[in-house]
Design a protein around this motif. Sequence first.
Motif, PDB file in Angstrom:
ATOM      1  N   ALA A   1      23.333   3.286  -2.642  1.00  0.00           N
ATOM      2  CA  ALA A   1      23.597   4.715  -2.772  1.00  0.00           C
ATOM      3  C   ALA A   1      23.489   5.105  -4.242  1.00  0.00           C
ATOM      4  O   ALA A   1      23.813   4.325  -5.145  1.00  0.00           O
ATOM      5  CB  ALA A   1      24.979   5.053  -2.233  1.00  0.00           C
ATOM      6  N   ASP A   2      23.035   6.329  -4.481  1.00  0.00           N
ATOM      7  CA  ASP A   2      22.786   6.776  -5.858  1.00  0.00           C
ATOM      8  C   ASP A   2      24.034   6.725  -6.732  1.00  0.00           C
ATOM      9  O   ASP A   2      23.958   6.441  -7.916  1.00  0.00           O
ATOM     10  CB  ASP A   2      22.227   8.204  -5.846  1.00  0.00           C
ATOM     11  CG  ASP A   2      20.792   8.253  -5.327  1.00  0.00           C
ATOM     12  OD1 ASP A   2      20.123   7.203  -5.348  1.00  0.00           O
ATOM     13  OD2 ASP A   2      20.366   9.332  -4.881  1.00  0.00           O
ATOM     14  N   GLY A   3      25.191   6.988  -6.161  1.00  0.00           N
ATOM     15  CA  GLY A   3      26.409   7.033  -6.965  1.00  0.00           C
ATOM     16  C   GLY A   3      27.040   5.682  -7.219  1.00  0.00           C
ATOM     17  O   GLY A   3      28.028   5.588  -7.957  1.00  0.00           O
ATOM     18  N   PHE A   4      26.454   4.625  -6.636  1.00  0.00           N
ATOM     19  CA  PHE A   4      27.067   3.299  -6.769  1.00  0.00           C
ATOM     20  C   PHE A   4      26.741   2.694  -8.128  1.00  0.00           C
ATOM     21  O   PHE A   4      25.589   2.682  -8.565  1.00  0.00           O
ATOM     22  CB  PHE A   4      26.551   2.384  -5.659  1.00  0.00           C
ATOM     23  CG  PHE A   4      27.095   0.980  -5.735  1.00  0.00           C
ATOM     24  CD1 PHE A   4      28.387   0.703  -5.321  1.00  0.00           C
ATOM     25  CD2 PHE A   4      26.314  -0.066  -6.216  1.00  0.00           C
ATOM     26  CE1 PHE A   4      28.896  -0.583  -5.383  1.00  0.00           C
ATOM     27  CE2 PHE A   4      26.810  -1.351  -6.284  1.00  0.00           C
ATOM     28  CZ  PHE A   4      28.109  -1.603  -5.863  1.00  0.00           C
ATOM     29  N   HIS A   5      27.775   2.174  -8.795  1.00  0.00           N
ATOM     30  CA  HIS A   5      27.578   1.520 -10.091  1.00  0.00           C
ATOM     31  C   HIS A   5      28.442   0.266 -10.131  1.00  0.00           C
ATOM     32  O   HIS A   5      29.506   0.207  -9.514  1.00  0.00           O
ATOM     33  CB  HIS A   5      27.949   2.452 -11.252  1.00  0.00           C
ATOM     34  CG  HIS A   5      27.644   1.855 -12.587  1.00  0.00           C
ATOM     35  ND1 HIS A   5      26.364   1.628 -13.043  1.00  0.00           N
ATOM     36  CD2 HIS A   5      28.479   1.419 -13.575  1.00  0.00           C
ATOM     37  CE1 HIS A   5      26.414   1.083 -14.239  1.00  0.00           C
ATOM     38  NE2 HIS A   5      27.676   0.949 -14.591  1.00  0.00           N
ATOM     39  N   LEU A   6      27.972  -0.720 -10.864  1.00  0.00           N
ATOM     40  CA  LEU A   6      28.659  -2.007 -10.906  1.00  0.00           C
ATOM     41  C   LEU A   6      28.459  -2.646 -12.270  1.00  0.00           C
ATOM     42  O   LEU A   6      27.328  -2.755 -12.758  1.00  0.00           O
ATOM     43  CB  LEU A   6      28.086  -2.920  -9.813  1.00  0.00           C
ATOM     44  CG  LEU A   6      28.873  -4.167  -9.413  1.00  0.00           C
ATOM     45  CD1 LEU A   6      30.244  -3.788  -8.875  1.00  0.00           C
ATOM     46  CD2 LEU A   6      28.091  -4.931  -8.344  1.00  0.00           C
ATOM     47  N   GLU A   7      29.541  -3.062 -12.875  1.00  0.00           N
ATOM     48  CA  GLU A   7      29.474  -3.777 -14.148  1.00  0.00           C
ATOM     49  C   GLU A   7      29.537  -5.282 -13.881  1.00  0.00           C
ATOM     50  O   GLU A   7      30.279  -5.726 -13.006  1.00  0.00           O
ATOM     51  CB  GLU A   7      30.636  -3.376 -15.057  1.00  0.00           C
ATOM     52  CG  GLU A   7      30.596  -1.944 -15.539  1.00  0.00           C
ATOM     53  CD  GLU A   7      29.450  -1.692 -16.510  1.00  0.00           C
ATOM     54  OE1 GLU A   7      28.922  -2.691 -17.069  1.00  0.00           O
ATOM     55  OE2 GLU A   7      29.088  -0.517 -16.701  1.00  0.00           O
TER      56      GLU A   7
END
Length: 297
Positions: free
Chosen positions: A12-18
């Motif tokens: 999904a476009d809003g997914f972010h992960l460090e």
Amino acid sequence: MWFRNLCVYQLADGFHLEPESLEEKLQAGAFHPVGGHDPESRGWVAPLVPGGETLVHASGQRLMICLQTETRVLPPAVVNETAETRASEREDAMGRPLGRRERARLKEEITMELLPRAFTRSKRCYAYFDLQGRWLVVDAASWREAETLVEDLRALLGSLPVRPLQTDSAPNQVMTEWLAHDRFPGDVEPGEEAIFEDPRSEGAEIRCKRQDLRSAEMRAHVKAGKRLRRLSLTWDGRLNLVLDADLSVKRLRATDVVQSDAGDREADSAAERFDADFALMGGELGRLLPRIQGWFA
């Protein structure tokens, strides 16, 4: 290290992960060897072997992870044979036949008794996030296997908004049209292997190997109502693969062109070789996956 099979998910476009956050989450589900009375153990391990220390191997915006499963191998025939012997002994001692529930409990007892002595088998399933391209790519031979990794990952992360790669047009229809009219995309060269299926008869299929897929014989299958379910192809002269109608990829292999472009520099360590392969594979797949979507737009 190159993936052999691909099951691809869209992020999904809003997914972010460090990387650091992912590392911390995976540590909570790190792999532990299977216990003596457990049939299976599953957990996260370092992708880099040997010598890996972290559960996340980062290369730019790509994060490699690995799920390991260790299973105790206890053949049913061994359990059944032992159960029959024990059942006969008990029946002789009791002077009556054992009931169905008694036999079931006996099998459970024998299974628990034999499990600690059973051999173990380990399997690794690799995957990586491409945060720039918005992909989760799993090296799995089936969607079912890939879903195991995705569900374990979701359980640790709490949320994992992904869906299997989707296209606007049905791949089997489009691939069949390619073959019927001998009009393949400009960057696609058909290979020598295909599987046709008959939509009017469940389970009916024709498997072709070492065949000229552009021949009249192959088009005759289409005229007879068959549809392509699987097609071998070379993309852009760089990757050989077999594309399935469910958009999974089998037998992925880089051509000599890719290896030549990579140069002849020898890696000084396993870590450097892993990094180089990961970067090379990630770059090639980063170009291939949008093209697959484009073919079936």
